[in-house]
Design an enzyme around this catalytic site. Structure first.
Site, PDB file in Angstrom:
ATOM      1  CB  CYS A   1      -1.153   0.041   1.109  1.00 23.28           C
ATOM      2  SG  CYS A   1      -0.071   0.470   2.847  1.00 23.28           S
TER       3      CYS A   1
ATOM      4  CG  HIS B   1      -3.576   4.237   8.921  1.00 23.34           C
ATOM      5  ND1 HIS B   1      -4.797   3.362   8.358  1.00 23.34           N
ATOM      6  CD2 HIS B   1      -2.610   3.938   8.033  1.00 23.34           C
ATOM      7  CE1 HIS B   1      -4.231   2.772   7.403  1.00 23.34           C
ATOM      8  NE2 HIS B   1      -2.946   3.050   6.901  1.00 23.34           N
TER       9      HIS B   1
END
Length: 669
Positions: free
Chosen positions: A419, A587
């Protein structure tokens, strides 16, 4: 392509627009390339200097009349003096292009094609040169405008009158456009063609035509060649071939020599994958005519563009010296197509132009490869991915350059879930996928997570969010790539398990099973999720508001500094943190780690749901993790939300204690 697109958006946007324009032109020409070849073959056979006449004179010594051959070529005293060669180039080919362009602009509707052909006929009658450029203007214009006119009275025509209105509207509008084509398009395009021809003649007269390779060869590698070839070279070359029987313009872009020389140099002096794949690429490029197969080799080492430019210039120079060219476009740019389109008088010159271009390209490329002191062999996989990014779609042939296709040989033993930051969705996805693969009896398969920026091209399979796949390809071009949208329960995970099983060679050293959630559960919540960080009714709001609220709860608990909330929004802009199963885990970015004081999570439940990029989210868990805590943390959150009973308990919870009880297994240790 997300990170690079920011810095190169202007040039990339311009290149994309040129590519689209070139594709638009080629979509009109390429479906009709068979008609061009037919015209080229008829011309090669039946004009006065054609193959039949040549064989009759030179082989059989026959000097008499040629009867039907003269009539078909219209070079003698035929019945009507027109033959078949002239009408094909004057009427058939432009009308086909105009029809195709009109149909294309009317959503593949024949009605648009008919009106496009009518409008093109006006341009043909209004000029004395073949109206290829006119057809490329009038055909699409007619199809587009007819579509707009039809939209004005759609669903407004009385039943029974539809055919009457449709036929008359097409006839009236087509007739009007034919007049416009006759009065404006035909004369304008004729003057433009004359001007362009004068420019080409000036280059030829001053021996400057080889300089066109400086622009054409790099344009090919960037997939801008369609705009040049179909928009300029083919129309001008066809007009010149009508008058002189051949045109050098057909060889400026189609010469397979430069690519052949480059690939030969890699076959002899290359390294690694590039050297091993070059012989196969030669067959595809030289015989198959698919030039794009050599583009990744240049993108891998951009200085090699000098080799193909030098080869292209040499080939053009030979054709100028021998006054050689082709009768019709050579498509694809195969040596077979080139020879087929060559008139008898140009066969030697055309062949020499290919040989010389290949030789010069080989010598220059060999020199550049030998003086290259880089220790690595070059990343052909990444270059192939970059080539496909330039092209705007997956290449049908470039897969043979790397081992990323699903039919690759050897087992899949290493998988990476990548990611943007390598600390959020990738860790959760890796945990879910690892559990599935190990449960299927493949403990030897390693499943890790990383940031895309830290990837190396030594993994068998790479899993990414669909928005990040192209970026991952640039780093791991030789791997199999799988795109997912839902991190929690993507159906692609089951496909990956099947792919692992089909890849063979099961067994190997057993991997250590992940620590069970029950072991972690015994540790208790331990301050990771404080009651003050739990909100059971988030009310309603937007995705941005939900991220802010989750972050502010972390700030209030003393786990992070206020700047971490901004990093959470920044992370969301890179790629969605929607996980599936009604869950989102916002996050911060990797760069925001210094703002984390301790590992903690926050929990907000939205009974009415929050739209998360058109996906419904009811549970928002904000995450702040020090060091590598996020790996274990996210894996355990994934296990909780894969359990439908646990999700139901969270949805029905009426107190913070109940939420803590469900999430008690979530620990970083």
């Amino acid at each position: 392509m997300t990170s690079t697109a920011t810095t190169g958006s202007a040039s990339g946007g311009l290149r994309t627009q040129v590519q689209r324009f070139g594709t638009f032109l080629s979509n009109m020409v390429l479906p009709n390339i068979g008609a061009f070849i037919a015209w080229g073959l008829i011309t090669a056979l039946f004009i006065e200097t054609g193959w039949i006449t040549l064989i009759g004179k030179d082989v059989f010594g026959y000097e008499g009349g040629y009867g039907f051959v003269e009539d078909l070529g219209a070079w003698g005293s035929g019945a009507d003096g027109t033959g078949i060669v002239g009408p094909m180039i004057t009427y058939l080919l432009p009308l086909l292009i105009g029809y195709t362009g009109g149909r294309m602009m009317y959503d593949d509707n024949i009605r648009g094609g008919v009106v496009g052909a009518i409008a093109t006929m006006g341009a043909i009658a209004g000029a004395s040169v073949p109206m290829f450029l006119g057809a490329m203007v009038m055909g699409p214009l007619a199809g587009w405008s007819m579509k707009r006119l039809d939209a004005l009275w759609t669903h407004k025509i009385r039943p029974g009158f539809e055919m009457l209105v449709n036929n008359f509207s097409a006839g009236i509008w087509g007739g009007f456009l034919a007049v416009i084509g006759f009065v404006l398009a035909g004369p304008f395009v004729e003057e433009f063609s004359k001007l362009a021809s004068n420019v080409v003649n000036t280059l030829v007269d001053n021996n400057l035509l080889p300089l066109t390779s400086i622009f054409i060869e790099p344009a090919k590698i960037l997939f801008l060649n369609n705009a040049i070839n179909q928009g300029i070279l083919t129309p001008l070359g066809t007009t010149e071939a009508k008058d002189t029987g051949q045109s050098i313009l057909f060889m400026l872009e189609a010469n397979p020599g430069p690519g052949l020389g480059l690939l030969l140099a890699f076959a002899v002096f290359g390294k690694g994958v590039a050297k091993a794949s070059a012989p196969g690429a030669i067959l595809i490029q030289f015989v198959g005519g698919i030039h794009e197969i050599y583009f990744p080799y240049v993108l891998m080492k951009p200085i090699l563009v000098l080799a193909v430019i030098a080869g292209g210039m040499s080939g053009v120079a030979v054709n100028v010296a021998f006054d050689s060219g082709l009768r019709s476009p050579a498509s694809p740019g195969s040596i077979i197509a080139v020879w087929t389109s060559s008139p008898p008088s140009s066969l030697v010159g055309v062949t020499l132009s290919v040989v010389v271009a290949a030789a010069v390209s080989f010598l220059v490329a060999s020199f550049l490869l030998k003086i290259d002191r880089s220790v690595d062999e070059g990343d052909l996989g990444a270059a192939t991915a970059a080539m496909e990014a330039n092209k705007g779609k997956k290449s049908s042939v470039a897969g043979m350059l790397t081992r990323r296709d699903a039919d690759r040989t050897g087992p899949i033993t290493s998988i990476v879930f990548a990611c943007d930051a390598g600390m959020g969705s990738s860790a959760m996805g890796a945990s879910v996928l690892r559990k599935k693969i190990h449960a299927a009896g493949h403990p030897e398969v390693t499943v890790v997570n990383k940031a895309i920026s830290n990837l190396s091209d030594d993994y068998d399979l790479v899993v990414t969010h669909q928005d990040l796949t192209e970026r991952a390809r640039l780093k791991t071009g030789s791997a199999i790539h799988v795109s997912v949208e839902n991190f929690m329960n993507s159906p692609r995970y089951d496909e990956i398990v099947e792919l692992v099983e089909e890849s063979g060679e099961r067994g190997g050293s057993a991997a250590t099973e992940p620590e069970s959630s029950s072991a972690a559960a015994s540790a208790g919540v331990g301050g990771l999720l404080s009651p003050e960080s739990i909100v059971l009714d988030g009310g309603s709001g937007t995705r941005e508001e939900a991220i802010t609220r989750a972050g502010e709860l972390l700030v209030a608990s003393g786990a992070v500094e206020p700047s971490y909330v901004d990093a959470m929004h920044e992370r969301e802009q890179s790629v969605s943190t929607y996980m599936g199963n009604l869950l989102a885990i916002p996050h911060g970015t990797n760069e925001a780690k210094p703002a984390i004081k301790r590992t903690a999570i926050s929990f907000v439940r939205y009974s009415d749901g929050v739209q998360w990029k058109n996906k419904e989210v009811k549970f928002v868990i904000g995450i702040a993790a020090q060091g590598d805590d996020h790996l274990k943390l996210l894996g355990q959150i994934a296990e909780v939300f894969l359990d439908s009973e646990q999700v139901a308990r969270l949805e029905a919870a009426t107190s913070a204690d109940e939420v803590q009880e469900v999430l008690g297994a979530v620990q970083p240790v």
